[in-house]
Enzyme design. Structure first.
Site, PDB file in Angstrom:
ATOM      1  N   GLU A   1       0.799  -1.227   0.000  1.00  0.00           N
ATOM      2  CA  GLU A   1       0.000   0.000   0.000  1.00  0.00           C
ATOM      3  C   GLU A   1       0.838   1.286   0.000  1.00  0.00           C
ATOM      4  O   GLU A   1       0.454   2.277   0.620  1.00  0.00           O
ATOM      5  CB  GLU A   1      -0.956  -0.002   1.207  1.00  0.00           C
ATOM      6  CG  GLU A   1      -1.939  -1.163   1.153  1.00  0.00           C
ATOM      7  CD  GLU A   1      -2.771  -1.312   2.410  1.00  0.00           C
ATOM      8  OE1 GLU A   1      -3.939  -1.692   2.288  1.00  0.00           O
ATOM      9  OE2 GLU A   1      -2.266  -1.066   3.535  1.00  0.00           O
TER      10      GLU A   1
HETATM   11  C1  TNX Z   1      -4.536  -4.082   4.589  1.00  0.00           C
HETATM   12  S1  TNX Z   1      -2.911  -6.408   4.160  1.00  0.00           S
HETATM   13  C2  TNX Z   1      -3.282  -3.838   5.114  1.00  0.00           C
HETATM   14  C3  TNX Z   1      -3.156  -3.371   6.489  1.00  0.00           C
HETATM   15  C4  TNX Z   1      -4.489  -3.191   7.161  1.00  0.00           C
HETATM   16  C5  TNX Z   1      -5.410  -4.310   6.756  1.00  0.00           C
HETATM   17  C6  TNX Z   1      -6.726  -4.269   7.454  1.00  0.00           C
HETATM   18  C7  TNX Z   1      -1.809  -5.391   4.134  1.00  0.00           C
HETATM   19  C8  TNX Z   1      -0.525  -5.859   3.728  1.00  0.00           C
HETATM   20  N1  TNX Z   1      -2.110  -4.140   4.486  1.00  0.00           N
HETATM   21  O1  TNX Z   1      -2.427  -2.172   6.529  1.00  0.00           O
HETATM   22  O2  TNX Z   1      -4.290  -3.193   8.531  1.00  0.00           O
HETATM   23  O3  TNX Z   1      -5.620  -4.249   5.370  1.00  0.00           O
HETATM   24  O4  TNX Z   1      -7.474  -5.419   7.186  1.00  0.00           O
END
Ligand code: TNX
Length: 594
Positions: A345
């Site tokens: 992300e």
């Molecule tokens: C996605 S999964 C994220 C996290 C959040 C999560 C909440 C991933 C690698 N990143 O930053 O906490 O969703 O479900």
């Protein structure tokens, strides 16, 4: 992303908190139920399901006050034997001395023996229960340790009591030969969104050990808090650690705290996988050191739950000095072979800038002597020796991941729609999200790691991991509520041969674990999908009935409420060298909506 539990939800949870008098009555009730819980467990009831099980009903073995635990010569098996003794002493009240020789197999002994047997691999074991002797053999202490966890499950649930229980401690006769499907079987705890003290982490480690998981991934840094001390960068902890989601105080692990966690884990044959999430998810680091921000401007602290807005400056040499210091320090305190660099992300670091950043960080990891693990977004970066991607997608199809595997990467599977333990069980689960769907126990269990991601061969799968993100999870009982009963489902996918996979069989076997968790004071979700043992008629617990007619409160001790007001001292297994004997939590009201 769904919203966090509202103040009203939490208010409702605490409204259902029982009064002290009720708690005491329930404690007595649980103890009474445990007293009578002497029906032998079946050899086929183990979770995760062993590779081979051969019951011999004529060969049941009863522990006795003079049972001794004998180990083969050498000290390697001794620690496992002491662990077993510490597990069994509180409930049985037996002395269970550990003796250093396997020569004298008396009529009443448990033998742990290291053998040359190379069919068992690094973690396999054999368990043979006969009337005279219980024998666990393995090629490694890790194998013996897993055998001990099986032995523990074969005793009645009352074995989890931390105070003596009068009962017949019978193990079902027969033999088990067992070894894992995958070498990497993990769970992740996000200690960044909410901080959890060392004692909570130790207790989570014990939960992993029960189900033969061997990796604990700690998500140590994120926008809302930095949780690990790094010499030379003091503001990471004095400033970066002082926040968490909501308005809580945050916190961090000192080097000694972190070492205590990795040592406690290692004693349970669990490897810690530390994650420093880069280049995104870094707001807390930027609050501490604005010089790392792209415009050099210190951002305000962030305690919300959005993602994708923060990043360290990928064009600044200072960023790489910072990363080298942080990863060097974490590597120096981590005995295991992995460093997790996040990579998810980072929406604002795109294309070649992103891959260039990841490749440079991979080189920094290699310089520490560790292997890189990253979320599957790092796939486009060049391969580097030992690189591992953690798949968290929801549709099992990602050409970039498949291509990275062709270039040599291996995969850890954490599909968001099956393995994410922060997803709600059902629409009315008071904690968690639903962006990856609702994950009941069936959904957590019903997928095959070997064929999950398109165009990735089964040999490239290193294993499975169940992540628990903690935006909505604030306490140990809430952690446990999200882990149980889904963690054992993921553990079975990681350990058991695919040929044993059966939802019908799994839910039956899992049902017997509810009373175990209750006796151990573990909070859990009494999912209506699982045929928990019926509540005894005389119970005073407010057992409620789901639409399917299944009691939502298991018989020998109902799920405890995750309300922080009920939780007492977080308890670790009695084997914890320096942790106090746990106070059993015996509150009764499940937070399950009924
Ligand atoms: C996605 S999964 C994220 C996290 C959040 C999560 C909440 C991933 C690698 N990143 O930053 O906490 O969703 O479900």
């Amino acid at each position: 992303m769904s919203s966090l539990p509202s103040a009203a939800d939490r208010e409702q949870m605490s409204l259902r908190t029982p009064a002290a008098g009720d708690l005491a009555r329930t404690a007595a009730q649980v103890a009474g139920d445990l007293l009578t819980a002497t029906t032998p467990v079946r050899l086929t009831d183990v979770v995760p399901m062993p590779e081979q099980v051969r019951p011999e009903p004529a060969d049941d073995h009863q522990l006795a006050a003079d049972t001794v635990i004998q180990v083969s010569s050498g000290t390697a098996a001794l620690a496992v034997a002491e662990h077993l003794a510490a597990l069994l002493r509180p409930a049985t009240g037996y002395p269970l001395p550990v003796t250093g020789t396997a020569d004298l197999e008396t009529d009443s002994s448990i033998v742990l023996a290291l053998t040359e047997d190379d069919t068992l691999g690094a973690e396999g074991y054999r368990l043979a229960v006969t009337r005279a002797v219980v024998r666990i053999t393995a090629a490694t202490p890790a194998g013996l340790f897993h055998g001990v966890q099986t032995l523990r499950q074969l005793l009645p649930p009352a074995i989890e009591s931390r105070t003596p229980v009068a009962g017949r401690w019978v193990l079902p006769g027969g033999s088990i030969v067992d070894r894992p499907r995958y070498p990497y079987r993990g769970a992740m705890l996000d200690v960044a969104r909410h901080f959890f003290p060392v004692a909570d982490v130790l207790r989570v480690i014990d939960h992993l050990a029960r189900y033969k998981l061997n990796r604990l991934h700690l998500h140590l840094t994120d926008d809302q808090g930095w949780r690990i001390a790094v010499p030379g960068w003091p503001r990471l902890t004095t400033v970066g650690a002082a926040t968490e989601v909501g308005d809580g105080p945050g916190g961090y692990y000192t080097t000694a705290d972190y070492q205590r966690i990795v040592t406690y884990a290692a004693a349970r044959h669990i490897t810690v996988v530390p994650e420093i999430d880069l280049p995104g998810h870094t707001n807390a680091a930027l609050v501490a050191y604005g010089e790392l921000a792209p415009d050099g401007a210190t951002p305000p602290p962030y305690t919300g739950t959005e993602v994708g807005f923060s990043y360290v400056d990928p064009t600044s040499e200072r960023t790489y000095e910072f990363i080298a210091d942080v990863l060097g320090e974490v590597a120096a305190n981590t005995p295991g072979p992995y460093l997790h660099i996040g990579g998810d992300e980072a929406f604002k670091v795109k294309g070649a800038t992103y891959t260039g950043f990841v490749e440079r960080v991979q080189r920094i990891v290699a310089d520490t002597g560790k292997s890189t693990v990253g979320w599957h977004q790092i796939a486009p970066a060049a391969h580097t020796e030992g690189r591992i991607l953690q798949w968290w997608g929801t549709n099992g199809d990602d050409p970039a991941t498949a291509e990275a595997v062709r270039r040599g990467a291996r995969l850890i599977l954490s599909p968001g729609n099956h393995a994410y333990l922060d997803m709600k069980y059902a629409p009315d689960t008071p904690l968690g999200h639903d962006w990856a769907g609702l994950i009941d126990v069936h959904r957590a269990y019903d997928w095959d790691p070997g064929s999950h991601v398109a165009d990735v061969p089964a040999e490239a799968i290193l294993g499975v991991e169940a992540p628990l993100w903690t935006e909505s999870v604030t306490s140990l009982p809430e952690i446990e509520f999200m882990l149980f009963p889904r963690l054992p489902a993921i553990a079975e996918l990681g350990w058991s041969p695919q040929s044993t996979h059966s939802w019908a069989g799994f839910r039956e076997r899992l049902a017997g674990h509810g009373p175990r968790w209750a006796a151990a004071g573990i909070t859990y979700h009494s999912s209506p999908e699982i045929p928990w043992p019926a509540a005894p008629a005389e119970t005073t617990a407010p057992a409620t009935t789901s639409p399917a007619g299944v009691p939502t409160t298991p018989a020998t001790g109902p799920a405890t409420t995750p309300s922080p007001s009920v939780a007492t001292t977080p308890a670790t297994d009695p084997v914890a060298e320096s942790t106090p004997i746990p106070t059993q939590r015996t509150s009764e009201t499940a937070i399950d909506p009924v």
